[in-house]
Design a protein around this motif. Structure first.
Motif: not given
Length: 313
Positions: A130-133, A163-169, A258-268, A275-279
């Protein structure tokens, strides 16, 4: 000025961007050493790079590194509260925030030893599915200080960078369960670049006292979000004032917005099963853009295998 650190056929250099070329200083001069020497040293070095550079190379000839490949420290704030609301929504939690979020700006220390350049490949964090930007802006401290005032703290900023704060959700969910804050979920990579853009270069974008820089993120050419830096709920001045309470900020320290609203896959996420989301997966190309700041463009690649603990993790 737009300061870069780069590698060329003659080694690693610091220089300034001049259109499609880089004007480099002599070997051994680093951007961190110039920042530590003060505003006059940085300005004088910039004049030298313009008038009498050690070398002039096209951008195509060099590999841009992070402007500060190894900052003294990196802290990341959470200054866009709609990002938190969007993340809570994806996780099935209430979007109503605890009052503490309006009392102090949240931040954590992240790994200053895992900084990536603006065009470097980024490996998936070991074991993550679940890797994210995360789309952010980093403020770089120019003049150190302690117990700063919110009204004047921004004067301690020498410049800004993407600044890209890569995150393993998936790792993040385990981190949060421990109750000790961010750990391995934020440890594998963070991107800075392509340049450190000095404050004076961005003054034309200031609106009502705030920098109003348009920002966007895309994956494989599809835009994920678009926002503006002036929508921060906590300003950089407030964030720096809180961060510096009883603590010295040092030249070269990086503080994320901090992250611009909508600026990561988690928010979408649009499924109850995370686990079935788009990462992000190997081969994905992630691009961040910032008005006046430039662009990062990076390919996600496979990460290292996990060396399991006795527990199996």
């Amino acid at each position: 000025m737009k300061w870069v650190t780069y590698e060329s056929g003659s080694g690693r250099h610091t220089g300034i961007l001049d259109g499609d070329t880089v004007r480099g200083l002599r070997s051994g001069v680093t951007l961190l050493s110039l920042i530590e020497a003060g505003d006059h040293a940085l300005a004088e070095a910039g004049d030298t790079a313009r008038r009498a550079p050690e070398e002039v190379r096209s951008l195509e000839e060099v590999r841009l590194l992070a402007p500060l490949p190894r900052p003294p420290s990196v802290r990341d704030g959470l200054c866009f509260l709609d990002h938190l609301r969007g993340s809570n929504r994806a996780l099935g939690r209430s979007e109503e925030l605890h009052p503490v979020w309006s009392q102090i700006p949240a931040f954590y220390f992240t790994n200053a030893g895992s900084v990536a350049g603006p065009h470097d490949d980024v490996p998936v964090a070991p074991g993550s599915r679940m890797f994210d930007l995360e789309l952010e802006v980093g403020a770089v401290i120019g003049r150190g200080g302690r117990d700063l005032s919110p009204a004047t703290a921004e004067r301690h900023i020498v410049g800004y960078t993407l600044f890209n704060d890569w995150t393993a959700r998936d790792h993040q969910l385990r981190d949060l369960a421990l109750g000790l804050g961010m750990g391995k979920s934020k440890d594998s990579a963070l991107t800075l670049g392509p340049a450190l853009v000095t404050v004076d270069e961005l003054e034309d974008h200031r609106r009502d006292g705030r920098l109003a820089l348009d920002l966007s993120a895309s994956v494989n050419g599809d835009e994920l979000t678009r926002g503006c830096l002036d929508r921060m709920d906590w300003t950089f001045g407030e964030l720096l004032a809180f961060v510096s309470r009883g603590v010295d900020l040092s030249p070269g320290d990086v503080i994320g917005s901090g992250t611009v609203p909508g600026g990561c896959l988690l928010e979408h996420v649009r499924t109850p099963d995370l686990a079935q989301a788009r990462w992000l997966v190997p081969g994905d190309v992630v691009t961040l853009r910032g008005q006046g700041l430039g662009q990062t463009r990076q390919t996600v690649v496979a990460g290292a295998d996990v060396q399991p603990l006795s527990s199996g993790f």
